[in-house]
Design a protein around this motif. Structure first.
Motif, PDB file in Angstrom:
ATOM      1  N   THR A 270      43.544 -24.828  81.684  1.00 14.96           N
ATOM      2  CA  THR A 270      44.441 -25.574  80.799  1.00 14.96           C
ATOM      3  C   THR A 270      44.143 -25.388  79.317  1.00 14.96           C
ATOM      4  N   GLU A 271      43.144 -24.580  78.972  1.00 13.87           N
ATOM      5  CA  GLU A 271      42.795 -24.378  77.559  1.00 13.87           C
ATOM      6  C   GLU A 271      43.103 -22.940  77.169  1.00 13.87           C
ATOM      7  N   ARG A 272      44.353 -22.682  76.823  1.00 11.56           N
ATOM      8  CA  ARG A 272      44.800 -21.310  76.579  1.00 11.56           C
ATOM      9  C   ARG A 272      44.103 -20.678  75.370  1.00 11.56           C
ATOM     10  N   TYR A 273      43.874 -21.453  74.334  1.00 12.67           N
ATOM     11  CA  TYR A 273      43.206 -20.877  73.158  1.00 12.67           C
ATOM     12  C   TYR A 273      41.821 -20.369  73.532  1.00 12.67           C
ATOM     13  N   ARG A 274      41.059 -21.176  74.267  1.00 12.79           N
ATOM     14  CA  ARG A 274      39.709 -20.779  74.667  1.00 12.79           C
ATOM     15  C   ARG A 274      39.741 -19.596  75.639  1.00 12.79           C
TER      16      ARG A 274
ATOM     17  N   MET B 267      41.967 -17.182  75.425  1.00 11.17           N
ATOM     18  CA  MET B 267      42.398 -16.001  74.674  1.00 11.17           C
ATOM     19  C   MET B 267      41.381 -15.570  73.628  1.00 11.17           C
ATOM     20  N   TYR B 268      40.689 -16.526  73.055  1.00  4.96           N
ATOM     21  CA  TYR B 268      39.731 -16.236  71.986  1.00  4.96           C
ATOM     22  C   TYR B 268      38.382 -16.876  72.281  1.00  4.96           C
ATOM     23  N   MET B 269      37.320 -16.155  71.942  1.00  7.66           N
ATOM     24  CA  MET B 269      35.979 -16.723  71.938  1.00  7.66           C
ATOM     25  C   MET B 269      35.439 -16.570  70.524  1.00  7.66           C
ATOM     26  N   ASN B 270      35.339 -17.676  69.819  1.00 10.87           N
ATOM     27  CA  ASN B 270      34.820 -17.673  68.453  1.00 10.87           C
ATOM     28  C   ASN B 270      35.496 -16.616  67.582  1.00 10.87           C
ATOM     29  N   GLY B 271      36.840 -16.534  67.695  1.00  6.42           N
ATOM     30  CA  GLY B 271      37.617 -15.634  66.848  1.00  6.42           C
ATOM     31  C   GLY B 271      37.803 -14.236  67.387  1.00  6.42           C
ATOM     32  N   MET B 272      37.300 -13.947  68.583  1.00  5.03           N
ATOM     33  CA  MET B 272      37.384 -12.599  69.143  1.00  5.03           C
ATOM     34  C   MET B 272      38.377 -12.581  70.309  1.00  5.03           C
ATOM     35  N   PHE B 273      39.370 -11.704  70.224  1.00 11.00           N
ATOM     36  CA  PHE B 273      40.486 -11.650  71.168  1.00 11.00           C
ATOM     37  C   PHE B 273      40.118 -10.852  72.416  1.00 11.00           C
ATOM     38  N   ARG B 274      40.583 -11.344  73.574  1.00  4.39           N
ATOM     39  CA  ARG B 274      40.248 -10.726  74.856  1.00  4.39           C
ATOM     40  C   ARG B 274      41.318  -9.713  75.273  1.00  4.39           C
ATOM     41  N   HIS B 275      41.105  -8.448  74.876  1.00  2.00           N
ATOM     42  CA  HIS B 275      42.034  -7.370  75.227  1.00  2.00           C
ATOM     43  C   HIS B 275      42.161  -7.190  76.733  1.00  2.00           C
ATOM     44  N   GLU B 276      41.031  -7.189  77.432  1.00  2.00           N
ATOM     45  CA  GLU B 276      41.033  -6.848  78.849  1.00  2.00           C
ATOM     46  C   GLU B 276      41.822  -7.845  79.690  1.00  2.00           C
ATOM     47  N   ILE B 277      42.046  -9.010  79.140  1.00  2.00           N
ATOM     48  CA  ILE B 277      42.892  -9.972  79.845  1.00  2.00           C
ATOM     49  C   ILE B 277      44.323  -9.888  79.323  1.00  2.00           C
ATOM     50  N   TYR B 278      44.505 -10.170  78.040  1.00  2.00           N
ATOM     51  CA  TYR B 278      45.837 -10.481  77.550  1.00  2.00           C
ATOM     52  C   TYR B 278      46.624  -9.292  77.029  1.00  2.00           C
ATOM     53  N   THR B 279      45.965  -8.257  76.547  1.00  2.00           N
ATOM     54  CA  THR B 279      46.721  -7.053  76.203  1.00  2.00           C
ATOM     55  C   THR B 279      47.167  -6.346  77.480  1.00  2.00           C
TER      56      THR B 279
ATOM     57  N   VAL C 296      48.170 -12.664  69.107  1.00  2.00           N
ATOM     58  CA  VAL C 296      47.192 -11.887  68.333  1.00  2.00           C
ATOM     59  C   VAL C 296      47.135 -12.298  66.867  1.00  2.00           C
ATOM     60  N   SER C 297      48.115 -13.065  66.410  1.00  2.69           N
ATOM     61  CA  SER C 297      48.159 -13.459  64.995  1.00  2.69           C
ATOM     62  C   SER C 297      47.527 -14.821  64.731  1.00  2.69           C
ATOM     63  N   ASN C 298      47.541 -15.691  65.720  1.00  2.00           N
ATOM     64  CA  ASN C 298      47.068 -17.062  65.520  1.00  2.00           C
ATOM     65  C   ASN C 298      45.627 -17.203  66.012  1.00  2.00           C
ATOM     66  N   VAL C 299      44.693 -16.741  65.172  1.00  2.00           N
ATOM     67  CA  VAL C 299      43.281 -16.795  65.518  1.00  2.00           C
ATOM     68  C   VAL C 299      42.718 -18.192  65.298  1.00  2.00           C
ATOM     69  N   SER C 300      43.285 -18.923  64.375  1.00  2.00           N
ATOM     70  CA  SER C 300      42.799 -20.261  64.045  1.00  2.00           C
ATOM     71  C   SER C 300      43.321 -21.291  65.040  1.00  2.00           C
ATOM     72  N   LYS C 301      42.425 -22.096  65.600  1.00  2.00           N
ATOM     73  CA  LYS C 301      42.836 -23.171  66.514  1.00  2.00           C
ATOM     74  C   LYS C 301      43.682 -24.209  65.794  1.00  2.00           C
ATOM     75  N   ASP C 302      43.549 -24.297  64.481  1.00  2.00           N
ATOM     76  CA  ASP C 302      44.313 -25.275  63.706  1.00  2.00           C
ATOM     77  C   ASP C 302      45.728 -24.806  63.371  1.00  2.00           C
ATOM     78  N   SER C 303      46.103 -23.608  63.767  1.00  2.00           N
ATOM     79  CA  SER C 303      47.446 -23.108  63.463  1.00  2.00           C
ATOM     80  C   SER C 303      48.492 -23.921  64.215  1.00  2.00           C
ATOM     81  N   ASP C 304      49.704 -23.916  63.680  1.00  2.00           N
ATOM     82  CA  ASP C 304      50.797 -24.667  64.298  1.00  2.00           C
ATOM     83  C   ASP C 304      51.061 -24.178  65.722  1.00  2.00           C
TER      84      ASP C 304
ATOM     85  N   ALA D 190      34.361 -22.737  65.226  1.00  6.75           N
ATOM     86  CA  ALA D 190      35.160 -23.215  64.094  1.00  6.75           C
ATOM     87  C   ALA D 190      36.657 -23.139  64.400  1.00  6.75           C
ATOM     88  N   ARG D 191      37.391 -24.146  63.988  1.00  2.00           N
ATOM     89  CA  ARG D 191      38.827 -24.191  64.228  1.00  2.00           C
ATOM     90  C   ARG D 191      39.605 -23.447  63.153  1.00  2.00           C
ATOM     91  N   LYS D 192      38.965 -23.199  62.014  1.00  2.00           N
ATOM     92  CA  LYS D 192      39.593 -22.461  60.927  1.00  2.00           C
ATOM     93  C   LYS D 192      38.545 -21.571  60.269  1.00  2.00           C
TER      94      LYS D 192
END
Length: 587
Positions: free
Chosen positions: A172-176, A178-190, A237-245, A502-504
């Motif tokens: 249920t935590e899609r941000y977590r 997709m990203y770990m401390n600002g690093m995007f998971r290609h092997e899953i989501y790309t 891939v553009s919304n790295v910040s958890k605080d983004s809309d 960090a959220r931002k």
């Protein structure tokens, strides 16, 4: 666009799985004899609230009914043979099964936008089922992966007829996820985005995936390879910040709040090497105590397909999702006695080949610390139980984004599931020998005098500095066997900008010394007597995560790279160590 193009996908992925399923069904029927015969399957188009018609297949058992009903929804017409087999098997135990193709997929009408329509379409379908004469007033949902999402996303708004959910390998935590401390998971989501875009192209999708993960800037892969924009992927891939809309409002924000509002019992299945494990744990831990007391959470040594994989052996780990579901549904929908305990978390203890029941989540009263230090004799660092009080020291290495460390095993992987994608092998696999690369710094403990069981999340703490404005650091914890072979336990990563969860974006000046915390995903794993703990520190783990270009700014928009000099600070006033949670029985 051809919404049926995914039907042309190779069926090789399903062949072995289907044979395995049929064998499981035969074995299951010996332990859980069928009570009915399969009767027939009827295809119909069910109207959603906006008039869009969705292909719906209804499977009936022999007999007069009415029946309890199991609903499963899927966006994958390429696995229809698997869904058909599963549905028919359920009918042998006295259930009607409703199997529906998602909007815009297979023979269903409408436009395919991943995840967006599943809540409203799912609820519309449930209300349609309730009105049918073959439904006896008792209903459940079942599904793994996307089929698990289908349940979480509407679980706070279920009518009284829905008595329970059986959710497999989805969190249920899609941000977590997709990203770990600002690093995007290609092997899953790309990889998932390329295979499930819904756009028909002539080029092999596996080749496209391999090109896409290396493409800089990454943001334009949709236009370059598919000829049109995928707004949903660009959002990812553009919304790295958890605080983004994007993350604070809408679908994914709503999903993260749903577990605490659920009021029906749940059976939740996770795998130690499933890419949804972290989000699944988050969902479970948010359930109310009342719901937890009536539910069950099982985590085995499995990948996303709920099967073991990798280079280790997992005795006593066989699992049949269907058998478990039937026993659960017989209890929840028919009032039969349940043969197992409820209100527990059952986990497989790797290397011990046994299961352990936890009355609550993996809580440990003791966390053992291993401090990073230099070994004056060996060509690697050491992990010591006592912190060195000598003068602080620095271990340095260079990180070149054009020569990344490639992924070797792990849990945050999915491309392996797609034929031709050449995805990285998941699970625990044999690691390279220490000293193979100069940009991987290894630290090794003394041999363990007795078995010790890790129960929970290992945390890696590092005091570091770098000569660029932003970069990344990776950590991989392995067990080094007495025969000299190492097998990965857990790995993690962090950027400097999004350090410590960090959220931002966080400010950083080149040369500045900072403290990092990398919390690895939880696990139950016994390190055997005579083995050693091994920690590898580097700056890339590709393609599990995107290659950090060592340039500040949005990663997906960067074209250029820099070589960075990374420094790990150890000794006296620095905070470089790992914290290992021990099982209570080891204390």
């Amino acid at each position: 666009m051809n919404k049926n193009d995914d039907l042309k996908q190779s069926t090789s992925r399903n062949t072995e799985y289907i044979l395995n399923m049929k064998n499981q069904f035969e074995q299951m029927e010996l332990k859980l004899p069928p009570t009915h015969d399969f009767n027939e399957m009827i295809e119909t188009q069910v109207a959603m609230g906006d008039g869009v018609m969705l292909m719906t297949r209804i499977y009936f058992p022999e007999g007069g009914g009415p029946w309890p009903v199991i609903l499963e929804r899927s966006p994958y017409p390429q696995i229809q043979e698997v869904l058909d087999l599963t549905s028919k098997q359920f009918t042998k135990y006295g259930y009607v099964v409703v199997s529906q193709e998602c909007r815009g997929k297979g023979a269903s009408e409408g436009e395919w936008t991943p995840f967006e329509n599943e809540r409203i379409d799912g609820l519309d379908t449930i209300n349609w089922i309730i009105e049918q004469t073959w439904m006896n007033g008792n209903m459940a949902m079942y599904g793994n992966s996307y089929g698990g999402f289908e349940q979480w996303i509407l679980a706070d708004s279920l009518p009284l007829e829905v008595k329970t959910l059986f959710v497999g390998v989805f969190g249920t935590e899609r941000y977590r996820q997709m990203y770990m401390n600002g690093m995007f998971r290609h092997e899953i989501y790309t990889s998932w985005a390329i295979e499930n875009s819904g756009v028909s192209i002539t080029e092999d999708l596996g080749d496209v995936y391999q090109k896409a993960i290396k493409k800089r800037p990454h943001i334009d892969i949709d236009l370059e390879f598919f000829g049109e924009e995928f707004p949903w992927y660009r959002d990812w891939v553009s919304n790295v910040s958890k605080d983004s809309d994007f993350w604070q409002n809408g679908l994914w924000a709503d999903l993260s709040q749903i577990p605490q509002k659920i009021n029906v019992p749940m059976y939740i299945v996770g795998g130690w090497y499933d890419h949804h494990l972290d989000g699944t744990v988050c969902g479970y831990r948010q359930l109310s105590n009342k719901v937890k007391s009536e539910s069950r959470f099982v985590i085995g040594p499995w990948i996303h397909s709920l099967q073991p994989r990798g280079d280790l052996e997992y005795f006593n780990s066989d699992y049949s999702s269907l058998k478990e579901a039937i026993e659960w549904f017989n209890h929840q929908l028919k009032g039969e006695k349940y043969p197992y305990s409820k209100g527990v978390v059952d986990t497989y203890v790797i290397r011990d080949h046994k299961w352990k029941s936890h009355q609550e989540w993996l809580n440990s009263n003791r966390k053992e610390k291993f401090y990073l230090s230099q070994d004056p004799i060996k060509q690697n660092g050491a992990l010591c139980l006592e912190k060195e009080e000598s003068r602080p020291e620095i271990i340095a290495y260079q990180y070149d984004p054009n020569n990344p460390v490639y992924t070797k095993g792990g849990e945050a992987l999915l491309a392996w599931i797609s034929p031709g994608f050449n995805g990285c092998p998941p699970s625990s696999v044999l690691q390279e020998k220490v000293g193979k690369r100069s940009d991987i710094i290894s630290f090794i403990s003394e041999p363990f005098a007795e078995d010790r069981t890790i129960s929970g999340s290992i945390k890696v703490y590092l005091t570091v500095s770098t000569d660029v404005e932003d970069t990344s650091f990776t950590a991989k914890v392995s067990e080094l066997f007495s025969d000299g072979n190492s097998y990965n336990i857990r790995d993690g990563i962090t950027s400097i900008t999004y350090r410590n969860g960090a959220r931002k974006p966080q400010a950083y000046s080149p040369g500045e010394k900072i403290d990092l915390e990398i919390e690895l995903w939880p696990i139950t794993w016994t390190i055997k007597k005579g083995s050693q703990l091994r920690l590898d520190i580097s700056s890339s783990n590709f393609p599990a995560y995107h290659v950090h270009p060592n340039v500040k700014g949005s990663w997906a928009e960067q074209k250029d790279t820099k070589i960075a000099t990374q420094q790990i600070h150890i000794g006296k006033e620095n905070h470089s160590y790992i914290e290992v949670p021990l099982d209570k029985s080891d204390i």
